[in-house]
Design a protein around this motif. Structure first.
Motif, PDB file in Angstrom:
ATOM      1  N   MET A   1      36.066  -9.108   0.971  1.00  0.00           N
ATOM      2  CA  MET A   1      35.611  -9.934   0.467  1.00  0.00           C
ATOM      3  C   MET A   1      34.308  -9.743   0.370  1.00  0.00           C
ATOM      4  O   MET A   1      33.373  -9.273   0.957  1.00  0.00           O
ATOM      5  N   PRO A   2      33.394 -10.700  -0.857  1.00  0.00           N
ATOM      6  CA  PRO A   2      31.871 -10.676  -0.832  1.00  0.00           C
ATOM      7  C   PRO A   2      31.248 -10.966   0.620  1.00  0.00           C
ATOM      8  O   PRO A   2      31.764 -12.143   1.191  1.00  0.00           O
TER       9      PRO A   2
ATOM     10  N   ALA B   1      37.609  -4.669  -4.712  1.00  0.00           N
ATOM     11  CA  ALA B   1      36.185  -5.238  -4.319  1.00  0.00           C
ATOM     12  C   ALA B   1      35.348  -3.882  -3.961  1.00  0.00           C
ATOM     13  O   ALA B   1      35.875  -3.101  -3.550  1.00  0.00           O
TER      14      ALA B   1
ATOM     15  N   GLY C   1      31.081  -6.059   1.798  1.00  0.00           N
ATOM     16  CA  GLY C   1      31.492  -6.399   0.400  1.00  0.00           C
ATOM     17  C   GLY C   1      30.122  -6.859  -0.431  1.00  0.00           C
ATOM     18  O   GLY C   1      29.608  -7.623   0.138  1.00  0.00           O
TER      19      GLY C   1
ATOM     20  N   CYS D   1      30.870  -7.363  -4.275  1.00  0.00           N
ATOM     21  CA  CYS D   1      31.468  -8.381  -5.519  1.00  0.00           C
ATOM     22  C   CYS D   1      32.730  -7.589  -6.007  1.00  0.00           C
ATOM     23  O   CYS D   1      33.125  -6.397  -5.646  1.00  0.00           O
ATOM     24  N   ARG D   2      33.825  -8.534  -6.173  1.00  0.00           N
ATOM     25  CA  ARG D   2      35.119  -8.101  -6.795  1.00  0.00           C
ATOM     26  C   ARG D   2      35.078  -7.591  -8.153  1.00  0.00           C
ATOM     27  O   ARG D   2      33.994  -7.733  -8.736  1.00  0.00           O
TER      28      ARG D   2
ATOM     29  N   TYR E   1      32.959  -6.627 -13.578  1.00  0.00           N
ATOM     30  CA  TYR E   1      32.630  -7.653 -12.403  1.00  0.00           C
ATOM     31  C   TYR E   1      32.452  -8.918 -12.872  1.00  0.00           C
ATOM     32  O   TYR E   1      32.068 -10.030 -12.327  1.00  0.00           O
TER      33      TYR E   1
ATOM     34  N   ASP F   1      30.388 -13.998  -7.221  1.00  0.00           N
ATOM     35  CA  ASP F   1      30.202 -13.485  -5.961  1.00  0.00           C
ATOM     36  C   ASP F   1      29.042 -12.989  -5.344  1.00  0.00           C
ATOM     37  O   ASP F   1      28.806 -12.806  -4.178  1.00  0.00           O
TER      38      ASP F   1
ATOM     39  N   LEU G   1      42.605 -12.558  -2.570  1.00  0.00           N
ATOM     40  CA  LEU G   1      41.638 -11.663  -3.063  1.00  0.00           C
ATOM     41  C   LEU G   1      41.195 -12.284  -4.381  1.00  0.00           C
ATOM     42  O   LEU G   1      40.311 -12.224  -4.902  1.00  0.00           O
TER      43      LEU G   1
END
Length: 218
Positions: free
Chosen positions: A27-28, A77, A98, A100-101, A121, A127, A188
């Motif tokens: 995750m971010p 991510a 993390g 960015c996803r 992105y 994010d 996610l």
């Protein structure tokens, strides 16, 4: 602003190396520790360290985990290598933080022993900035986490949890709770922190309800 000076999608490379790993999401601003030993991924880490230190974490598609070249989920991510150690037997112990996803847009053919892809992105542009999560029932979330931890015998420093930002609580729980790969992928892919909090609480409460159903009657 995101860590490492990334402010927007255009600040990140469009092509990233991919590390497919079932049950592992990033995750971010989350942190993921990895034990890297396969030659192709050792090569990937070497290349990342020589460049922008970025690696894309992504899960294999459900049911594809045993395939040597599995189909991949649509969302992963990108994380930056923030810690690196090499063991005496040649393994790499790295930590990814993390950033960015991304949506997986097109996988690239050849060129490296590891997989690479063009990613997007833009759907996750938020994010780059931490979310305060003001609309989230923080007390209810922590209560659900405490019930879940007690049922599974997990030891948790609740004083640290109480002091952590809401985003950190949600994202760390999404990463470390032993949900199945499909549930982790669903967490996610939630766009907003509020949506992720609702999905997380639903999973925690479902687990507690399932435990009650299977508990023998005294």
């Amino acid at each position: 602003m995101s860590a490492f000076g990334y402010r927007k999608p255009a600040d990140l490379p469009q092509t990233v190396p991919l590390f497919p790993l079932s049950g592992a999401i990033l995750m971010p601003r989350g942190v993921l520790a990895l034990n890297v030993f396969e030659p192709r991924y050792l090569n990937m880490v070497d290349d990342a360290l020589g460049g922008e230190r970025l690696i894309g974490m992504i899960q294999p598609a459900i049911g594809e985990e045993s395939d040597p070249a599995p189909q991949l989920c649509d969302v992963g991510a990108v994380g930056r290598i923030t810690s690196f150690n090499e063991t005496d037997d040649g393994r790499y112990l790295i930590t990814l933080t993390g950033v960015c996803r991304f949506d997986l847009e097109q996988e690239l053919e050849g060129g490296t022993p590891y997989r690479q892809a063009i990613v997007n992105y833009e759907p996750f542009a938020d994010d780059f900035s931490p979310s305060p999560g003001r609309a989230i029932d923080r007390d209810g979330l922590i209560a659900s986490l405490k019930t879940y931890a007690a049922l599974h015998g997990f030891q948790v420093d609740w004083d640290s949890v109480e002091q952590a930002p809401t985003e950190t609580i949600i994202n760390v729980a999404a990463q470390v709770c032993p949900f199945d790969a499909a549930a982790k992928q669903a967490l996610l892919e939630t766009i907003t922190l509020e949506e992720r909090a609702k999905a997380l609480i639903a999973l925690l409460e479902w687990d507690a309800a399932s435990d009650d159903e299977h508990r023998p009657i005294q």
